[in-house]
Design an enzyme around this catalytic site. Structure first.
Site, PDB file in Angstrom:
ATOM      1  N   GLN B 225      52.143  63.283  44.823  1.00  0.00           N
ATOM      2  CA  GLN B 225      53.399  62.565  45.002  1.00  0.00           C
ATOM      3  C   GLN B 225      53.562  61.459  43.955  1.00  0.00           C
ATOM      4  O   GLN B 225      54.604  60.820  43.900  1.00  0.00           O
ATOM      5  CB  GLN B 225      53.447  61.938  46.411  1.00  0.00           C
ATOM      6  CG  GLN B 225      53.367  62.967  47.529  1.00  0.00           C
ATOM      7  CD  GLN B 225      53.294  62.368  48.927  1.00  0.00           C
ATOM      8  OE1 GLN B 225      52.518  62.811  49.750  1.00  0.00           O
ATOM      9  NE2 GLN B 225      54.115  61.369  49.226  1.00  0.00           N
ATOM     10  N   ARG B 375      54.674  60.358  56.927  1.00  0.00           N
ATOM     11  CA  ARG B 375      56.118  60.189  56.793  1.00  0.00           C
ATOM     12  C   ARG B 375      56.559  58.806  57.266  1.00  0.00           C
ATOM     13  O   ARG B 375      57.437  58.668  58.120  1.00  0.00           O
ATOM     14  CB  ARG B 375      56.834  61.277  57.596  1.00  0.00           C
ATOM     15  CG  ARG B 375      58.271  61.472  57.169  1.00  0.00           C
ATOM     16  CD  ARG B 375      58.846  62.710  57.807  1.00  0.00           C
ATOM     17  NE  ARG B 375      60.210  62.882  57.356  1.00  0.00           N
ATOM     18  CZ  ARG B 375      60.819  64.058  57.292  1.00  0.00           C
ATOM     19  NH1 ARG B 375      60.190  65.155  57.634  1.00  0.00           N
ATOM     20  NH2 ARG B 375      62.071  64.146  56.891  1.00  0.00           N
ATOM     21  N   CYS B 376      55.865  57.781  56.783  1.00  0.00           N
ATOM     22  CA  CYS B 376      56.324  56.423  57.110  1.00  0.00           C
ATOM     23  C   CYS B 376      55.838  55.471  56.034  1.00  0.00           C
ATOM     24  O   CYS B 376      54.912  55.762  55.300  1.00  0.00           O
ATOM     25  CB  CYS B 376      55.864  55.986  58.487  1.00  0.00           C
ATOM     26  SG  CYS B 376      54.324  55.073  58.551  1.00  0.00           S
ATOM     27  N   GLU B 745      62.094  58.507  56.328  1.00  0.00           N
ATOM     28  CA  GLU B 745      61.034  58.280  57.305  1.00  0.00           C
ATOM     29  C   GLU B 745      61.505  57.565  58.565  1.00  0.00           C
ATOM     30  O   GLU B 745      60.746  57.453  59.530  1.00  0.00           O
ATOM     31  CB  GLU B 745      59.923  57.473  56.624  1.00  0.00           C
ATOM     32  CG  GLU B 745      59.369  58.204  55.410  1.00  0.00           C
ATOM     33  CD  GLU B 745      58.578  57.312  54.477  1.00  0.00           C
ATOM     34  OE1 GLU B 745      58.884  56.112  54.417  1.00  0.00           O
ATOM     35  OE2 GLU B 745      57.659  57.808  53.821  1.00  0.00           O
TER      36      GLU B 745
END
Lengths: 159, 791
Positions: B225, B375-376, B745
C-alpha cells in the site's frame, strides 16, 4: 510424478497438455494457459475467487485437479465477452458498481452467470444464496446483488 | 447540509458525478494485473517452512532432504541471512523482528526456512522436507500474565530487557480527570476486549523480486500500500549489501484489497529479495491463506477498561480509559512514529467532554507481530468502540434514551473548530443533524414502541446507536512521520498538447477507485474531462514520492495535492490565455474548462486551446509545457463523522443475531463520486459487522492459532450481510482544498458499537450490560439459557 495427457476445451478453444497428476485446475489455467483472470484466494474452497464453469456448472478450480477436466468444457472469465460485447453479467457489474479491488470479481461473475443460466429471474434471497460461496471483502455485497439483478433484467429484455 | 450541485457537466465528470470506474474494463475481463499474475522469464518460486511451536529453541535445521527434492535449488535459513546481516530487520515502530531465526522461534507459523525451486509445487515439497529440531519453551499468550513478575522475558535479544512491557503511552490530564470522577454523580465502568482480527483481503500478500546482476537494479513487484516508503526502507535496511535507492524500483500493481494488511514489510518479501540478489534470477513468493491468517500482521487486540463520569441529568463530565495492547513478539504496528497507540486519543468521541485521560501499555506475547489497522485510521476503531459502548452503559444506568443522551452531550455545531480535551482540533461537524437524519430514516420512535410490544410478548429486539467521530488524513508534518519521513502526499500533473493529461500520485489504490476519483478532481479543477485524465500510481520509478494509501489519507492528502497541482497548472494557463487573448490576467474569469474576458464572454480560450499553445505558442520568456507538481502537507487532519442505527432481532432458539435494518448516515464532507462513496460505505459496514458478529483470531494456551484458515475465520458472506441503507449529511472540511474528508473506513469504525449496542439493548431487560465481540450465537445462547429465556 506421473504425467497425463489431457484434452480440455477452454472458452471454446481446444487444448492438449501434459500435466502432473496433482496439478490443480486453477494452476493449469493460470500458469500453463496463462489465463490469469481466475484468481486464488484461499486453500480451503471457501473464498470462490477461483470459480470457473466446468461443463456449465460453477466449481472452485483450486480443488479440482486438471486431470478431472480431461474431455470437458471449461469457461473462465476470459470467455464471458463475445465478439467484443460484454456479457450481461459483466455489464451489470460495471453499471451497478459491483466491484472494487476486482479480485473476487471473476469468480463472483462466473457463479452469477451460472445462476442466471438456470434461474433467469432470481430473487434477492436466491442471488445471495447462490453467491454465498464467493467472498468479497470490498463491496458488502449490496451492489453485487444489484449487478446480478441488472444482468437478469437485461437478459430478460433481450430475449 | 445537502450535497452541492456539480459544477461540471456529466461529460466532464468533475466532483459530485457518479461516473463509472475507469479501472473496471480490465477487471471485468480478467485482465487485471495482480502480483501472482506476473511471470518473468527464468522466474523461480519460493515457499516457506514455518514453526509449529509458539515459542521454542531451534536446535538444528537440516536442509539435506529438502535439497534433494527435484527442482529445489536453495534453502535459505537464518544462518544464510546472518552472513549478510539480514536475519533481523527494523519494524516501522523502531522495534526489531526476525527475517529468519537463527536460534529461537517466537510464534506459531513463524518463518523458519525458505526454499527456492523451479516451480511452486517443488518449492512446497522442499518446504515440507525441511527438518527442524525444536526444544519447546514456556509460552506467553495472555498479555496480563506477560506483565506479572516472574513471567518469562520474551525479548532476550534486547540487552537489559527485564520484562515484557514495550512502552507506556498516555494523553490528557490525569489529575483533572480524577477530580472530575470524584465529583461525578454517576460513574459507569466496563471491561471491553476487542479481539485480534485479520484484514483477510481476498488477495494474500506476495512479491516477485527481480535483481538484474548486470545493471545492479532491483525491481520488486509487491502487494504494498506504500511503495515509496518500502523503497526507502529497503535502501536503509539493505544499503550495507549494496542496494542503493536509485537502483530499487518498487511496483505495486493491481492490489486485491489492502485494508492495512499490506502496509508492513513481511519477512517473505525480504527473503525473496535476498534470494533474487544472491541467485540473480526473479523469485516469486505468494503466501497461501493459512500463512496469511497465521503469520501476517493482525489488528486490534486491545484490552480496555473504560469509565465515564456524568451528572445526574446525563451531562458527561469525564472519560478515562486504560488499555493493554497485545502486540505479539514485536511491535510491528503501522502507526506514525510518534504515536505508539495510534490516534487512540480520539476516544472523547463526538462529545463535549472537558476532562479525559487515556493510557496504553504495549506488551510482548508469543503471537505474530503487529498490529495494523483493519480498515481504520490507527486505532480509531478501538477508541470509538470504547466511547460508544460506555455511552450506552451510561444511558442504561441513568435510564435515559441513548439517542437523547447523545443529543445532550454532542459537541455543538457552533463550537467547531473544537479543541478536544486530548489535544485534537476537530475541523468541522454537525453531529445532531446526522443522528436526527438517521432516526428519521429508520423511524426511531416507532421502533421503540415496537420494542415495548415485542418485549411484552417475550420477543427479543434491540436498537443500537453509534455516533462516531473519526480522525483521518495523516497528516500534518509537524506531528506525523513514518521513520522520519513526513506524511505529506503528492501529485505530478502534465497536460499534453492535445489537452489530455496524465496525473501521477504517491498513493496506491487497492480497490478505492483512484484512477476514477483522482481524474475527477483534475476534471473539476481544470475542466478537462475525467475520461481524458490518465491516473497512475504505484511505480516508484515514475510516481512522485508519497507515503501511500491507508488511514483514509488518499483524498485528504494526495487528492488535495491533485487539486493544488491542477490550480498551479491553471495559474500558468491563465498567463497563456492572457497572452493569447491579448488582455491582462486581471481581465480574465475562469469557469470550468475555459478562461474568458470579463464582460466579453465570447472572447475565451478553452483549456485544450491553452494546452496546445503551451507547446506551440507560449509567451516569450515563459517555459514551454503545462505541468505542475505538488507535495501537500495538510494543515490538520480531517474528522469525518456519522450516526448509525442498527435494529436486531435475536433468535431465542439459536442465539443468532439477525440485523433487520441498518441505517448509516455519513458525513465525509464534499463527495467526489457518490457511487464510489456508497460502495466504500457498504464494504466498510460489512467489515464493521464482521468483527462484531463473526471474526476472531484466538490462541490456546500453547499459542496455537484457533482461526488459521477460512474454515474457522468467518469472513461474512452475502447470507449474513444485510442490505445496508445509506444517507449523507455534508459538512465540508474547512481546510481541505475541496472540502473532502475521506470515507473508506468510517463505516468499519462506526458499525461495531451500533451492533453491540443493539444486542445489549435487546437483552438489557434481562440484566445484560455488556457483551464483548464477536457476539456469536453460542455467546448469546448461553446468556439466554442462563436467564431462562432460551427456547
Amino acid at each position: 510424478m506421473a504425467m497425463h495427457r489431457i484434452r480440455v476445451k477452454v472458452n471454446g478453444a481446444a487444448h492438449e497438455s501434459e500435466v502432473e497428476s496433482r496439478l490443480l485446475l486453477v494452476h493449469y489455467l493460470r500458469e500453463m494457459l496463462r489465463l490469469t483472470g481466475t484468481h486464488i484466494g484461499c486453500d480451503t474452497t471457501h473464498c470462490g475467487a477461483c470459480t470457473v464453469l466446468l461443463d456449465g456448472r460453477p466449481v472452485k478450480s483450486c480443488t479440482v485437479l486438471a486431470v478431472q477436466a480431461d474431455g470437458r468444457d471449461v469457461m473462465t472469465v476470459e470467455g464471458l465477452e463475445k465478439d467484443g460485447k460484454l456479457d450481461p453479467i459483466q455489464e451489470g457489474f460495471f453499471q451497478e458498481h459491483g466491484l472494487q479491488c476486482g479480485y473476487c470479481t471473476p469468480g463472483m461473475m462466473m457463479t452469477s452467470h451460472a445462476l442466471l443460466q438456470r434461474n433467469p429471474n432470481p430473487s434477492e434471497g436466491e442471488i445471495r444464496q447462490a453467491i454465498s460461496g464467493n467472498l468479497c471483502r470490498c463491496t458488502g455485497y449490496v451492489n453485487i446483488v444489484k449487478s446480478v439483478q441488472h444482468a437478469a433484467a437485461a437478459a430478460r429484455s433481450r430475449s | 447540509m445537502s450535497a452541492p450541485t456539480p459544477k461540471t457537466t456529466p461529460e466532464v465528470g468533475g466532483m459530485g458525478h457518479s461516473i463509472k470506474r475507469k479501472e473496471d474494463p480490465r477487471f471485468l475481463r480478467g485482465r487485471g494485473n495482480y502480483v501472482d499474475d506476473i511471470q518473468l522469464p527464468g522466474m523461480l518460486h519460493m515457499d516457506i517452512a514455518r514453526s509449529p511451536y509458539a515459542h521454542a529453541k531451534i536446535k538444528k535445521i537440516d536442509t539435506e532432504k529438502a535439497m534433494k527434492v527435484p527442482g529445489v535449488l536453495a534453502v535459505i535459513t537464518g544462518a544464510t541471512l546472518e552472513q549478510y546481516k539480514l536475519h533481523w530487520m527494523p519494524t516501522l515502530m523502531s522495534d526489531t523482528q526476525m527475517v529468519l531465526p537463527t536460534d529461537r522461534v517466537m510464534y506459531q507459523a513463524q518463518e523458519v526456512a525458505a526454499v527456492i525451486a523451479t516451480d511452486r509445487y517443488a518449492a512446497a515439497d522442499g518446504a515440507a522436507a525441511v527438518e527442524v529440531e525444536y526444544e519447546p519453551l514456556p509460552v506467553v499468550v495472555d498479555p496480563f500474565k506477560a506483565l506479572e513478575p516472574g513471567a518469562p522475558v520474551l525479548r532476550t535479544d534486547k540487552p537489559g530487557k527485564k520484562d515484557n512491557r514495550i512502552w507506556h503511552w498516555e494523553a490528557g490530564d490525569r489529575a483533572a480527570t480524577e477530580k472530575a470522577f470524584r465529583e461525578a454523580d454517576v460513574v459507569v465502568k466496563e471491561q471491553i476486549y476487542i479481539p485480534r482480527i485479520h484484514v483477510a483481503s481476498i488477495e494474500t500478500c506476495g512479491c516477485v523480486a527481480d535483481f538484474d546482476r548486470v545493471t545492479g537494479k532491483l525491481t520488486v513487484f509487491m502487494t504494498t500500500q506504500a511503495p515509496h516508503a518500502i523503497r526507502t526502507v529497503f535502501a536503509l535496511v539493505a544499503g550495507h549489501v549494496g542496494l542503493s535507492e536509485e537502483k530499487i524500483r518498487i511496483v505495486s500493481p493491481d492490489i486485491g484489497g489492502g485494508f492495512g494488511g499490506k502496509v508492513p514489510v513481511y519477512p517473505g518479501y525480504v527473503i525473496a529479495v535476498a534470494a533474487s540478489v544472491v541467485i540473480g534470477k526473479p523469485v516469486k513468493w505468494v503466501e497461501d491463506r493459512m500463512e496469511n491468517l497465521q503469520a501476517d500482521s493482525f489488528a486490534r487486540d486491545y484490552h480496555m477498561t473504560a469509565e465515564l463520569a456524568a451528572k445526574k441529568d446525563g451531562t458527561m463530565t469525564a472519560v478515562r480509559i486504560k488499555t493493554l495492547a497485545d502486540h505479539g513478539y514485536a511491535d510491528a504496528a503501522a502507526n506514525p512514529s510518534k504515536f505508539p497507540a495510534g490516534l487512540f486519543s480520539i476516544c472523547t468521541g463526538s462529545y463535549d467532554l472537558k476532562n479525559a485521560f487515556c493510557e496504553v501499555d504495549g506488551v510482548y506475547t508469543n503471537k505474530p507481530p503487529g498490529g495494523v489497522a483493519y480498515r481504520c485510521s490507527f486505532r480509531v476503531t478501538e477508541a470509538v468502540h470504547a466511547i460508544e459502548r460506555i455511552t450506552d452503559r451510561l444511558a442504561q444506568e441513568l435510564k435515559m434514551d441513548p439517542a437523547a443522551l447523545r443529543m445532550k452531550n454532542f459537541i455543538p455545531k457552533e463550537k467547531f473548530p473544537y479543541h478536544s480535551a486530548l489535544g485534537w482540533e476537530y475541523d468541522s461537524g454537525d453531529y445532531p443533524a446526522a443522528l436526527k437524519k438517521a432516526m428519521d430514516l429508520i423511524g426511531y420512535d416507532a421502533l421503540r414502541k415496537e420494542q415495548v410490544e415485542k418485549r411484552a410478548k417475550g420477543e427479543l429486539m434491540g436498537i443500537g446507536i453509534s455516533s462516531f467521530t473519526e480522525i483521518v488524513g495523516a497528516g500534518p508534518s509537524k506531528h506525523f512521520d513514518i521513520l522520519g519521513i513526513k506524511m505529506f502526499d503528492s501529485c505530478e500533473l502534465r497536460v499534453h498538447p492535445t489537452g489530455k493529461a496524465i496525473a501521477r500520485f504517491g498513493t496506491k489504490s487497492q480497490g478505492q477507485g483512484h484512477e476514477t476519483t483522482y481524474a475527477q478532481i483534475i476534471a473539476e479543477e481544470l475542466g478537462i474531462p475525467a475520461a481524458h485524465v490518465q491516473v497512475e500510481e504505484g511505480d516508484t520509478d515514475t510516481a512522485p514520492y508519497g507515503l501511500g494509501t491507508y488511514a483514509s489519507r488518499s483524498t485528504p492528502t494526495a487528492g488535495a495535492a491533485g487539486a493544488i497541482a491542477a490550480r498551479k497548472v491553471r495559474d500558468k494557463a491563465k498567463k497563456i490565455a492572457a497572452h493569447l487573448l491579448e488582455v491582462s490576467e486581471d481581465d480574465l474569469v475562469w469557469e470550468p474548462g475555459k478562461f474568458s474576458v470579463k464582460g466579453a464572454p465570447q472572447k475565451a480560450k478553452t483549456i485544450q486551446e491553452i494546452a496546445l499553445a503551451a507547446y506551440t505558442n507560449h509567451p516569450q520568456g515563459m517555459e514551454a509545457g503545462l505541468e505542475a507538481v505538488d507535495y501537500y502537507d495538510p494543515p490538520n487532519l480531517t474528522f469525518p463523522f456519522g450516526s448509525y442505527i442498527c435494529v436486531v432481532d435475536i433468535d431465542r432458539g439459536t442465539g443468532e443475531v439477525k440485523i433487520r435494518r441498518f441505517v448509516a448516515v455519513d458525513d465525509c464532507g464534499n463527495i467526489i463520486n457518490p457511487m464510489i462513496v456508497d460502495g466504500q460505505i457498504h464494504g466498510g459496514l460489512t467489515m464493521g459487522m464482521a468483527p462484531a458478529l463473526l471474526e476472531e483470531i484466538s490462541y490456546d494456551e500453547q499459542g496455537n492459532n484457533q482461526a488459521g484458515s477460512f474454515m474457522d475465520y468467518l469472513v461474512p458472506t452475502a447470507m449474513e450481510t444485510p442490505s445496508w441503507e445509506t444517507a449523507k449529511t455534508t459538512t465540508p472540511s474547512p481546510h481541505h482544498p475541496f472540502g473532502a474528508k475521506g470515507v473508506g473506513e468510517s463505516a468499519t469504525v462506526g458499525a461495531p458499537p451500533a451492533i453491540v449496542n443493539a444486542v445489549v439493548d435487546a437483552l438489557a431487560h434481562l440484566g445484560v450490560k455488556h457483551l464483548d465481540i464477536p457476539i456469536t450465537p453460542e455467546k448469546v445462547w448461553r446468556i439466554l439459557k442462563e436467564k431462562g429465556v432460551a427456547e
